[in-house]
Scaffold this active site. Sequence first.
Site, mmCIF file in Angstrom:
data_model
loop_
_atom_site.group_PDB
_atom_site.id
_atom_site.type_symbol
_atom_site.label_atom_id
_atom_site.label_comp_id
_atom_site.label_asym_id
_atom_site.label_seq_id
_atom_site.Cartn_x
_atom_site.Cartn_y
_atom_site.Cartn_z
ATOM 1 C CD GLU A 25 -89.466 73.400 27.961
ATOM 2 O OE1 GLU A 25 -88.592 72.900 28.620
ATOM 3 O OE2 GLU A 25 -89.398 74.497 27.409
ATOM 4 C CB VAL A 107 -87.360 76.199 23.487
ATOM 5 C CG1 VAL A 107 -87.903 76.599 22.440
ATOM 6 C CG2 VAL A 107 -88.104 76.605 24.830
ATOM 7 C CE LYS A 160 -86.323 79.498 30.718
ATOM 8 N NZ LYS A 160 -86.298 79.079 29.198
#
EC number: 4.2.1.70
Length: 303
Positions: A25, A107, A160
């Site tokens: 990414e 993403v 995360k």
Amino acid sequence: MNKYLDVNDEVKEALRSGKPVVALESTIISHGMPYPQNVETAKRVEDTVRKEGAVPATIAILGGRLKAGLTVDQLDYLGKAGTAVTKVSRRDIPFIVSTGKDGATTVASTMIVASMAGIGFFATGGIGGVHRGAEKTFDISADLEELAQTDVAVFCAGAKSILDIGLTLEYLETHGVPVIGYGTDEMPAFYTPGSGFSVDYRLDTPDLIASALKSKWDLGLKGGAVIANPIPDKFAMDEAVISRAIEQALQELSQKGIKGKESTPFLLARVSELTGGDSLASNIELVLNNAVLAAKTAVAYYK
């Protein structure tokens, strides 16, 4: 091939000849780290993929064109431009394309472009998910919806740690997205190897992961998979330290009224500041670790 998509020569030749390719990414370059660490890390990640026998394809939108594979100059441009480049998820793609602008892919949008190009493997840092307090804000990352419908395997260090990991796993389960723990029974929490929440399946080798993905897609079961790869212990952060930094960053986020797609970049940057840069160092190492696993799995798959 999609008329809006440009695939660079190295990636195009690999896809044509049946060689493994790993998508990467670009939001991590423009919004995830400061310059010059962002560009240095991007180059290291690409080199890591190549050393493991696969071809890297960093994905972005430049001048309204979807790009699968970037040049060194393009990587440097994204790193220097930083947050001036639009952070692009699924909903943003047509507007960035139609106006001829530049975009750094999240993403979700990286998965979309990778799928268009025929790339099924993608290494990143951590996936988005259900944000803390989502029962009031309904703040849920588009990454999760994309995983449910796009045939790309995402190699990450879990969700995360600024997120609600338990609810993120529940959401993925509801949408039929398998969560595979590489050598672990526990979902990693980005900066730390464990979160206290179980993964769906533990697989201990890239060959086993490749076999499971092949079976999934051969059966016509749409959607991707999360391959949760714990950050190596020597690069992990102390759980108490990172938890305190996250809690403080979340309080500041609320006080400043920051919402939506600006939330994650603010939180990651603030956590890095509060930890004296330690979280940034850990972030870089976990991305490299995920690139190794993604490349090894892609190589095994194409065997």
